[in-house]
Design a protein around this motif. Structure first.
Motif, PDB file in Angstrom:
ATOM      1  N   ASN A 160      47.429 -37.107 -39.138  1.00  0.00           N
ATOM      2  CA  ASN A 160      48.591 -35.767 -39.798  1.00  0.00           C
ATOM      3  C   ASN A 160      49.869 -36.443 -40.656  1.00  0.00           C
ATOM      4  OD1 ASN A 160      46.798 -33.754 -38.792  1.00  0.00           O
ATOM      5  ND2 ASN A 160      47.313 -33.482 -37.075  1.00  0.00           N
ATOM      6  N   ALA A 161      49.608 -37.424 -40.136  1.00  0.00           N
ATOM      7  CA  ALA A 161      50.871 -38.721 -40.204  1.00  0.00           C
ATOM      8  C   ALA A 161      50.776 -39.017 -41.919  1.00  0.00           C
ATOM      9  CB  ALA A 161      50.831 -39.763 -39.667  1.00  0.00           C
ATOM     10  N   LEU A 162      49.855 -39.818 -42.137  1.00  0.00           N
ATOM     11  CA  LEU A 162      49.449 -39.970 -43.459  1.00  0.00           C
ATOM     12  C   LEU A 162      49.535 -38.874 -44.139  1.00  0.00           C
ATOM     13  CD1 LEU A 162      46.395 -42.394 -42.625  1.00  0.00           C
ATOM     14  CD2 LEU A 162      49.144 -42.716 -42.762  1.00  0.00           C
ATOM     15  N   LYS A 163      48.703 -38.233 -43.715  1.00  0.00           N
ATOM     16  CA  LYS A 163      48.515 -36.085 -45.129  1.00  0.00           C
ATOM     17  C   LYS A 163      49.772 -36.098 -45.270  1.00  0.00           C
ATOM     18  CE  LYS A 163      45.629 -33.126 -44.594  1.00  0.00           C
ATOM     19  NZ  LYS A 163      44.754 -31.725 -42.853  1.00  0.00           N
ATOM     20  N   GLU A 164      50.889 -36.203 -44.177  1.00  0.00           N
ATOM     21  CA  GLU A 164      52.301 -35.549 -44.204  1.00  0.00           C
ATOM     22  C   GLU A 164      52.687 -36.409 -45.938  1.00  0.00           C
ATOM     23  OE1 GLU A 164      54.179 -35.297 -40.531  1.00  0.00           O
ATOM     24  OE2 GLU A 164      56.300 -35.223 -41.777  1.00  0.00           O
ATOM     25  N   LEU A 165      52.108 -37.941 -45.444  1.00  0.00           N
ATOM     26  CA  LEU A 165      53.202 -38.999 -46.134  1.00  0.00           C
ATOM     27  C   LEU A 165      52.558 -38.751 -47.597  1.00  0.00           C
ATOM     28  CD1 LEU A 165      54.469 -40.755 -43.842  1.00  0.00           C
ATOM     29  CD2 LEU A 165      56.128 -39.789 -45.274  1.00  0.00           C
ATOM     30  N   SER A 166      51.460 -37.890 -48.166  1.00  0.00           N
ATOM     31  CA  SER A 166      50.774 -38.147 -49.017  1.00  0.00           C
ATOM     32  C   SER A 166      49.913 -39.970 -49.703  1.00  0.00           C
ATOM     33  CB  SER A 166      51.200 -37.344 -50.709  1.00  0.00           C
ATOM     34  OG  SER A 166      51.915 -36.501 -50.141  1.00  0.00           O
ATOM     35  N   ILE A 167      49.941 -40.175 -47.948  1.00  0.00           N
ATOM     36  CA  ILE A 167      48.958 -41.459 -48.249  1.00  0.00           C
ATOM     37  C   ILE A 167      47.676 -40.802 -48.117  1.00  0.00           C
ATOM     38  CG2 ILE A 167      48.581 -43.418 -47.162  1.00  0.00           C
ATOM     39  CD1 ILE A 167      51.388 -43.860 -46.421  1.00  0.00           C
ATOM     40  N   HIS A 168      46.172 -41.267 -49.574  1.00  0.00           N
ATOM     41  CA  HIS A 168      45.532 -40.548 -48.854  1.00  0.00           C
ATOM     42  C   HIS A 168      44.826 -42.002 -48.975  1.00  0.00           C
ATOM     43  CE1 HIS A 168      47.174 -36.643 -50.118  1.00  0.00           C
ATOM     44  NE2 HIS A 168      47.177 -36.744 -51.427  1.00  0.00           N
ATOM     45  N   ALA A 169      44.871 -42.958 -48.482  1.00  0.00           N
ATOM     46  CA  ALA A 169      43.867 -44.038 -48.243  1.00  0.00           C
ATOM     47  C   ALA A 169      43.298 -44.312 -47.573  1.00  0.00           C
ATOM     48  CB  ALA A 169      45.093 -45.410 -48.805  1.00  0.00           C
ATOM     49  N   PRO A 170      41.803 -44.843 -46.665  1.00  0.00           N
ATOM     50  CA  PRO A 170      41.532 -44.658 -46.056  1.00  0.00           C
ATOM     51  C   PRO A 170      42.454 -45.801 -44.938  1.00  0.00           C
ATOM     52  CG  PRO A 170      40.673 -46.528 -47.422  1.00  0.00           C
ATOM     53  CD  PRO A 170      41.832 -45.201 -48.154  1.00  0.00           C
ATOM     54  N   PHE A 171      42.212 -45.028 -43.580  1.00  0.00           N
ATOM     55  CA  PHE A 171      43.002 -45.985 -42.465  1.00  0.00           C
ATOM     56  C   PHE A 171      41.953 -46.239 -41.810  1.00  0.00           C
ATOM     57  CE2 PHE A 171      43.478 -43.259 -39.034  1.00  0.00           C
ATOM     58  CZ  PHE A 171      42.300 -41.977 -39.286  1.00  0.00           C
ATOM     59  N   TYR A 172      42.091 -47.722 -40.654  1.00  0.00           N
ATOM     60  CA  TYR A 172      41.112 -48.049 -40.088  1.00  0.00           C
ATOM     61  C   TYR A 172      42.051 -48.712 -38.746  1.00  0.00           C
ATOM     62  CZ  TYR A 172      38.924 -48.894 -44.037  1.00  0.00           C
ATOM     63  OH  TYR A 172      38.316 -48.435 -45.043  1.00  0.00           O
ATOM     64  N   ILE A 173      41.813 -48.697 -37.927  1.00  0.00           N
ATOM     65  CA  ILE A 173      41.874 -49.229 -36.705  1.00  0.00           C
ATOM     66  C   ILE A 173      41.555 -50.435 -35.814  1.00  0.00           C
ATOM     67  CG2 ILE A 173      42.145 -48.164 -33.986  1.00  0.00           C
ATOM     68  CD1 ILE A 173      42.216 -45.372 -35.252  1.00  0.00           C
ATOM     69  N   SER A 174      42.493 -51.318 -35.000  1.00  0.00           N
ATOM     70  CA  SER A 174      41.698 -52.495 -35.159  1.00  0.00           C
ATOM     71  C   SER A 174      41.290 -52.913 -33.661  1.00  0.00           C
ATOM     72  CB  SER A 174      42.468 -53.629 -35.046  1.00  0.00           C
ATOM     73  OG  SER A 174      44.098 -53.685 -34.588  1.00  0.00           O
TER      74      SER A 174
END
Lengths: 513, 293
Positions: free
Chosen positions: A214-228
């Protein structure tokens, strides 16, 4: 361009990187919903660099959220802890050595079942399926939503865990099931512990992953995300939803890898000097050397892959005694701003020495003017000897290595160290964690006991390498970049030459579209 | 002496030190004993000096790969089963049990047996450290026959071995242990109280407890643990140093051990040389000396 984010207990840090170059980095307080803290720090880093959200190709997040949930005993589900292979293991039932309050939180729903395998995969007794059916009924009756299944030697033969899961799922379709062979390595209690903790995090992991989304969506970042995860490699969100426990203690790894990137070194020693201790860890091939010792998380013993870190009692607040002959291991700690001489206190600390020597200008310099030159000289000698011997103890060969200094206490080291080829002090060290997350690769590992009887070592090793590489690809690595970076073979002691424990780790670059 | 939970932790640390890495991680064994204490059972440790000369003492132990043990946790009844099988065979009841080595799990298995059967555990063992093979126990070196030996697994299988000598006993028992899944539990070297006094390394359980205590206190007060140990075990420091290039090598059935890279080859571990025994007897003397402090 990539953004690395470190969601810590206090601060959320972000670093925006173009390849190995840090374009901007900042900090913002962590919020209880996680999501708004991430939004705030992302906005900040995008604004300060002027990079549009559409230019971001990937976001990497390191988080202590799951570790904290276990430590705080909050937001955890009750778990049905199912164990296979009676009568073996009967001496120590599930959750035996757990802190009482955590075992209570998880409800102590333990079940032990007959059937199981030996180290070479041979079956001792078939799975008692009727018993699994009875347990499924019990899980329904108690209204449990998560279960873990651990079978002796499941890293060698996962069949019984898989079969038991199948039966449970048939009867309780919405049950979240953690299978130990997918989570841990050989070492039964530790693997079972991790598996039970993983099951208890099933709800939280879905929530946290969706708050990231949701956080990424809110900023219109559509890149994939990963968790370390703890070994410094990345997981895709779906994987984290199923294996949140693998994020445990990813912090130290990210920090060491971040330091290495900032310094531009792959094989080096990292010294993180704080107020009380110096943590020394070794980077090999860009990854921290792993510890062979069991790690406690929230009071529970696990065998996660964790960096091998040596803590020695040398920090900015270390107390100086015997005219500089002895420094630490005790420290004034967080009271440095009231107890050390330069801050008006009455205790001579390592920080006072570097100020007296004219190497740093901290606090009131006139308050250390009385320290004799001989004491200063002696104390500086002692400080460097302590750091040097810590580096020496962590080294695996006599060759000098570059030493990377990070942490607030790194002002203590002003000279060369005999064990180091050079001493590096990188910029941006305070956000090393976020940088470590941003540069993470994806990996796959296998760790099993193989029987070499009727086959050859080369065939077995080849198969193990393929399997590790396959796992790296499955975790999101780009085809063609996967490399085996570590192979460890340990013949089983006191058994004739057929059985060998083999651990292979493969990593590759993240497939970024 | 009744063992407390705190002494148990000290014991497992001290035993790991005396075992110099042999016998695996003491964690599982410590938990098994703690489980007994939690159930209200007690572990009674007795000095070898207090044994009646004609009392029957049956040592108990785990045999096999520690790597297997950390995965296949015992049921806790295996060693008891072996001891009882041996009692039936000998037609006599044991008055006490005893460790065969100090290190890893084998300093604690006899404590579980003692707690569950209500038998005292003799404060002594057959090595003073952890050694790879059963024939190396001081009991055997001083002429006590190891056979008959009973070996059991968690599933209830048991084999009784009567061998022509202790080396053959080891050879046969190990074959059975492998068939039992790589870890098994034994009772052997059944002997009289007089033989214990004559052949065992005395007071090693309490020595381990005291070493663990020294290390714990050093850690608590941020002292150097090595210096604290040297203070407790005088005249034991021979040299200090680090290994420059450790490597693991496969040496027959023995445990993987660090070897120097200067051409050490994987030959079968040879029986202890005379020189080694000399240095061992020195260790015994210094252990005694430290116990008298």
């Amino acid at each position: 361009m990539r953004i690395g984010i470190d969601v810590g207990g206090t601060n959320t840090d972000a670093a925006l990187m173009d390849g190995p170059v840090v374009l901007g980095a900042c900090k913002s307080p962590t919020t209880s919903d996680v999501s708004s803290g991430i939004v705030a720090v992302l906005k900040q880093v995008l604004a300060m660099t002027g990079v549009p959200a559409s230019a971001i190709r990937a976001v990497m997040i390191g988080t202590t959220h799951f570790t904290n949930a276990v430590v705080e005993r909050k937001r955890l589900l009750e778990v049905a802890a199912v164990r296979l292979r009676l009568p073996a293991t009967k001496a120590l039932p599930p959750m035996t050595d757990w802190p009482r309050d955590l075992a209570d939180t998880l409800g102590r729903h333990t079940f032990m079942v007959h059937g199981g395998n030996e180290f070479d995969g041979r079956q001792i007794a078939p799975l008692d399926e009727a018993e699994i059916v009875r347990i499924a009924g019990e899980i329904r009756r108690r209204g449990l939503r998560a279960a873990s299944i651990t079978s002796v030697f499941s890293p060698v033969t996962p069949d019984m865990e898989l079969r038991a899961a199948e039966i449970l799922r048939d009867i309780v379709p919405d049950l979240s099931i953690s299978l130990s062979h997918e989570i841990g390595r050989v070492g039964f209690l530790e693997r079972e512990n991790a598996s039970v903790m993983n099951a208890s995090l099933a709800d939280l992991s879905r929530k946290v992953v969706s708050s990231f989304r949701n956080a990424l969506k809110e900023l219109s970042i559509h890149a994939p995300f990963y968790i370390s995860q703890n070994d410094g490699t990345l997981m895709v969100p779906d994987y984290v939803e199923r294996y949140p426990v693998l994020t445990f203690a990813s912090g130290p790894t990210n920090s060491m890898r971040g330091a290495a990137t900032l310094a531009g070194e792959k094989d080096a020693m990292v010294i993180d000097i704080g107020g009380t201790t110096s943590d020394v860890g070794m980077l090999m091939n860009g990854f921290p050397r792993e510890s062979a010792v069991a790690v406690d998380i929230g009071g529970v013993r696990t065998n996660f892959r964790m960096p091998d870190v040596l803590a020695v009692g040398l920090g900015g607040g270390s107390i100086v005694r015997d005219e500089g002959d002895r420094i630490g291991p005790d420290s004034v700690g967080y009271e440095i701003t009231s107890r050390s001489l330069v801050f008006g206190g009455d205790t001579m600390t390592a920080t006072d020495i570097v100020v007296a020597a004219g190497l740093e200008d901290i606090g009131d310099r006139s308050r250390v003017a009385h320290i004799p030159a001989r004491t200063i000289e002696k104390a500086l000698d002692t400080i460097h000897k302590l750091a040097d011997s810590a580096v020496d103890r962590m080294k695996t060969s006599a060759d000098p290595l570059p030493v990377i200094l990070v942490g607030g206490g790194s002002i203590l080291i002003s000279r060369d160290l005999p064990s180091a080829s050079k001493v590096i002090r990188p910029e941006n060290a305070p956000v090393a964690n976020a940088i470590g997350a941003a540069i993470a690769q994806v990996g796959g590992e296998i760790d099993r006991i193989f029987s070499l009887e009727g086959t050859s070592r080369d065939i077995v090793l080849g198969g193990a390498k393929d399997e590790a590489s396959e796992r790296a690809l499955k975790a999101g690595a780009q085809e063609g970049t996967v490399k085996v970076i570590d192979i460890e073979e340990v013949p089983l002691a006191y058994l004739p030459g057929s059985a060998t424990r083999i651990r292979v780790k493969a990593v590759g670059d993240l497939a970024v579209k | 002496m009744k063992l407390t939970s705190e002494q148990l932790i000290d014991l497992s640390v001290g035993a790991a030190f005396l075992g110099t890495g042999g016998g695996g991680d003491p964690y599982v064994g410590r938990l098994m004993v703690q489980q007994c204490l939690d159930e209200g059972l007690s572990v009674e440790i007795v000095s070898p000096e207090d044994l009646d000369d004609d009392m029957l003492v049956i040592p108990t132990a785990m045999m096999g790969a520690p790597t297997v043990l950390v995965e296949k946790i015992p049921s806790g009844e295996e060693a008891i089963f072996s001891l009882q099988r041996l009692e039936r065979h000998l037609g006599r009841k044991a008055g006490a049990t005893m460790p065969i080595e100090i290190g890893g799990i084998n300093s604690t298995i006899p404590l579980v047996v003692g707690a569950r059967l209500g038998l005292p555990v003799v404060d002594a063992d057959g090595m003073g450290r952890a050694f790879p093979f059963l024939e190396m126990e001081t009991f055997g070196v001083y002429g006590v026959p190891g056979s008959p030996l009973a070996v059991s697994d968690e599933d209830g299988d048991c084999a009784l071995i009567e061998a022509i000598d202790n080396r053959q006993m080891e050879w046969l028992a190990r074959a059975v242990a492998i068939r039992m899944g790589g870890s098994a539990y034994i009772a052997e070297y059944a002997m009289s109280g007089a033989d214990v006094k004559r052949t065992a390394v005395p007071n090693t359980l309490t020595l381990a407890i005291r070493i663990g205590e020294v290390l714990r206190r050093a850690r608590q007060s941020h002292e150097n643990p090595i210096e604290a140990l040297i203070g407790f075990l005088p005249n034991t420091l021979i040299a200090m140093g680090g290994s420059s290039s450790p490597a693991r090598s496969w040496m027959c059935c023995a445990r993987p051990r660090p070897v120097l890279r200067s051409g050490a080859s994987g030959s079968r571990a040879s029986p202890p040389s005379r020189r080694r025994w000399k240095s061992r007897s020195r260790t015994r003397t210094s252990l005694r000396a430290s116990m008298e402090r």
